[in-house]
Write a protein that holds these residues in place. Sequence first.
Motif, PDB file in Angstrom:
ATOM      1  N   UNK A 113       0.850  -1.208   0.000  1.00  0.00           N
ATOM      2  CA  UNK A 113       0.000   0.000   0.000  1.00  0.00           C
ATOM      3  C   UNK A 113       0.875   1.244   0.000  1.00  0.00           C
ATOM      4  N   UNK A 114       0.581   2.140  -0.912  1.00  0.00           N
ATOM      5  CA  UNK A 114       1.292   3.413  -0.956  1.00  0.00           C
ATOM      6  C   UNK A 114       0.395   4.402  -1.707  1.00  0.00           C
ATOM      7  N   UNK A 115       0.845   5.620  -1.836  1.00  0.00           N
ATOM      8  CA  UNK A 115       0.063   6.582  -2.620  1.00  0.00           C
ATOM      9  C   UNK A 115       0.554   6.530  -4.063  1.00  0.00           C
ATOM     10  N   UNK A 116      -0.291   5.971  -4.930  1.00  0.00           N
ATOM     11  CA  UNK A 116       0.102   5.789  -6.332  1.00  0.00           C
ATOM     12  C   UNK A 116      -0.585   6.803  -7.251  1.00  0.00           C
ATOM     13  N   UNK A 117      -1.745   7.296  -6.838  1.00  0.00           N
ATOM     14  CA  UNK A 117      -2.537   8.172  -7.703  1.00  0.00           C
ATOM     15  C   UNK A 117      -3.914   7.560  -7.863  1.00  0.00           C
ATOM     16  N   UNK A 118      -4.221   7.091  -9.089  1.00  0.00           N
ATOM     17  CA  UNK A 118      -5.502   6.408  -9.313  1.00  0.00           C
ATOM     18  C   UNK A 118      -5.268   4.900  -9.358  1.00  0.00           C
ATOM     19  N   UNK A 119      -6.002   4.191  -8.521  1.00  0.00           N
ATOM     20  CA  UNK A 119      -5.848   2.736  -8.457  1.00  0.00           C
ATOM     21  C   UNK A 119      -7.163   2.092  -8.893  1.00  0.00           C
ATOM     22  N   UNK A 120      -7.055   1.125  -9.804  1.00  0.00           N
ATOM     23  CA  UNK A 120      -8.247   0.380 -10.224  1.00  0.00           C
ATOM     24  C   UNK A 120      -8.209  -0.995  -9.576  1.00  0.00           C
ATOM     25  N   UNK A 121      -9.267  -1.323  -8.834  1.00  0.00           N
ATOM     26  CA  UNK A 121      -9.342  -2.603  -8.125  1.00  0.00           C
ATOM     27  C   UNK A 121     -10.337  -3.514  -8.825  1.00  0.00           C
ATOM     28  N   UNK A 122      -9.870  -4.679  -9.270  1.00  0.00           N
ATOM     29  CA  UNK A 122     -10.735  -5.646  -9.959  1.00  0.00           C
ATOM     30  C   UNK A 122     -11.122  -6.732  -8.973  1.00  0.00           C
ATOM     31  N   UNK A 123     -12.413  -6.944  -8.764  1.00  0.00           N
ATOM     32  CA  UNK A 123     -12.838  -7.934  -7.778  1.00  0.00           C
ATOM     33  C   UNK A 123     -13.890  -8.864  -8.367  1.00  0.00           C
ATOM     34  N   UNK A 124     -13.708 -10.156  -8.142  1.00  0.00           N
ATOM     35  CA  UNK A 124     -14.701 -11.121  -8.619  1.00  0.00           C
ATOM     36  C   UNK A 124     -14.891 -12.232  -7.619  1.00  0.00           C
ATOM     37  N   UNK A 125     -16.115 -12.749  -7.527  1.00  0.00           N
ATOM     38  CA  UNK A 125     -16.415 -13.912  -6.696  1.00  0.00           C
ATOM     39  C   UNK A 125     -15.995 -13.668  -5.244  1.00  0.00           C
ATOM     40  N   UNK A 126     -15.267 -14.602  -4.599  1.00  0.00           N
ATOM     41  CA  UNK A 126     -14.852 -14.398  -3.204  1.00  0.00           C
ATOM     42  C   UNK A 126     -13.992 -13.138  -3.087  1.00  0.00           C
ATOM     43  N   UNK A 128      -5.143   7.481  -2.217  1.00  0.00           N
ATOM     44  CA  UNK A 128      -5.371   7.202  -3.648  1.00  0.00           C
ATOM     45  C   UNK A 128      -6.803   7.508  -4.062  1.00  0.00           C
ATOM     46  N   UNK A 129      -6.988   7.733  -5.346  1.00  0.00           N
ATOM     47  CA  UNK A 129      -8.325   7.747  -5.934  1.00  0.00           C
ATOM     48  C   UNK A 129      -8.600   6.287  -6.274  1.00  0.00           C
ATOM     49  N   UNK A 130      -9.666   5.727  -5.722  1.00  0.00           N
ATOM     50  CA  UNK A 130      -9.903   4.282  -5.884  1.00  0.00           C
ATOM     51  C   UNK A 130     -11.150   4.035  -6.735  1.00  0.00           C
ATOM     52  N   UNK A 131     -10.931   3.306  -7.830  1.00  0.00           N
ATOM     53  CA  UNK A 131     -12.054   2.877  -8.681  1.00  0.00           C
ATOM     54  C   UNK A 131     -12.148   1.372  -8.510  1.00  0.00           C
ATOM     55  N   UNK A 132     -13.326   0.867  -8.180  1.00  0.00           N
ATOM     56  CA  UNK A 132     -13.457  -0.585  -8.055  1.00  0.00           C
ATOM     57  C   UNK A 132     -14.370  -1.104  -9.151  1.00  0.00           C
ATOM     58  N   UNK A 133     -13.991  -2.237  -9.722  1.00  0.00           N
ATOM     59  CA  UNK A 133     -14.828  -2.898 -10.720  1.00  0.00           C
ATOM     60  C   UNK A 133     -15.169  -4.284 -10.174  1.00  0.00           C
ATOM     61  N   UNK A 134     -16.456  -4.516  -9.967  1.00  0.00           N
ATOM     62  CA  UNK A 134     -16.914  -5.789  -9.416  1.00  0.00           C
ATOM     63  C   UNK A 134     -17.511  -6.611 -10.542  1.00  0.00           C
ATOM     64  N   UNK A 182     -23.548  -3.468 -15.821  1.00  0.00           N
ATOM     65  CA  UNK A 182     -23.346  -2.183 -16.500  1.00  0.00           C
ATOM     66  C   UNK A 182     -22.577  -2.405 -17.799  1.00  0.00           C
ATOM     67  N   UNK A 183     -21.722  -3.439 -17.775  1.00  0.00           N
ATOM     68  CA  UNK A 183     -20.890  -3.741 -18.939  1.00  0.00           C
ATOM     69  C   UNK A 183     -20.816  -5.254 -19.050  1.00  0.00           C
ATOM     70  N   UNK A 184     -21.036  -5.788 -20.249  1.00  0.00           N
ATOM     71  CA  UNK A 184     -20.948  -7.229 -20.419  1.00  0.00           C
ATOM     72  C   UNK A 184     -19.482  -7.623 -20.526  1.00  0.00           C
ATOM     73  N   UNK A 185     -19.069  -8.633 -19.753  1.00  0.00           N
ATOM     74  CA  UNK A 185     -17.687  -9.089 -19.833  1.00  0.00           C
ATOM     75  C   UNK A 185     -17.050  -9.206 -18.466  1.00  0.00           C
ATOM     76  N   UNK A 186     -15.730  -9.335 -18.476  1.00  0.00           N
ATOM     77  CA  UNK A 186     -14.965  -9.423 -17.240  1.00  0.00           C
ATOM     78  C   UNK A 186     -14.585  -8.024 -16.748  1.00  0.00           C
ATOM     79  N   UNK A 187     -14.171  -7.953 -15.487  1.00  0.00           N
ATOM     80  CA  UNK A 187     -13.745  -6.666 -14.919  1.00  0.00           C
ATOM     81  C   UNK A 187     -12.649  -5.977 -15.751  1.00  0.00           C
TER      82      UNK A 187
END
Length: 278
Positions: free
Chosen positions: A96-109, A126-132, A163-168
Amino acid sequence: MDYEIAEHKELVPNVHFLKIRAPLIAQKAQAGQFVIVKVDPKGERIPLSLAGWDKDDGTVSIVFLNIGTSTRKLAALGKGATIFSCVGPLGNPSQISKYGTVACMAGCYGIGALLPTAKALKEAGNRVIVVIEARSDYLLFWQAEYEKFCDQVLTSAFDVTGQRQGHAPDVLKDLIAKGEKVDRVYAVGCTFMMKISAEAAKANSVPSRVQLNPIMVDGTGMCGVCRVMLGNQKKFACVDGPEFDGQEVDWENLIKRRSAYIEEELRALSAWECKSYG
Ligand code: FES
């Protein structure tokens, strides 16, 4: 010592949330770590990522997919039941550190497992964007949990319900194509999703971190079962990970090793089901 189940919820079909009374583990837990649970004295030892903890309450939380004999046994336990052992916290905390914008991909468990890391990334500035992601909309969960602190919460589903068909990582590609500057990607979930997240990040020259989920036994670096390859280097996921640089992981090797005992697992499951349901 037995560990009491303080809470049990089925979040969506086949995905369970358990809160386990384990005060010593709750005192030390950090984002990205895991516990090894043994449901009964003869059961196997299964690694489960921490989805949260409460130091005051003395509990730790896990989210798991009900998929094999041991998780079926766990899923059958109600509030007040006990499990034979719960060892942890194991593994290294997330980077964990300050990187800027972080995109977090999460699926299942991983929707549960990534929550502490995403929170820690936010707390680090960080600015955190999560994609479930999930197979279908009705299998998505914890959007509201992520909305409490994330800057953006997006979802994807394999059918047309999300919202979007497909994987994260498809959402990640969309974001980058629209001009979003992503400085780092984190992915937690099934091995395939983590693999394609790391590939999508690499294709856009973004570093990635993945929390690997190989088979484990002792969880303390002694048995070698959790061996993963990072380039030409052997690493033990339990003590060197479970979080690694996604671009270095030998994914084919990991996928092969994870499926090494499928036949035995299926035999164990049908033997347990015959014994349990007659
Ligand atoms: Fe045994 Fe990692 S689980 S060395």
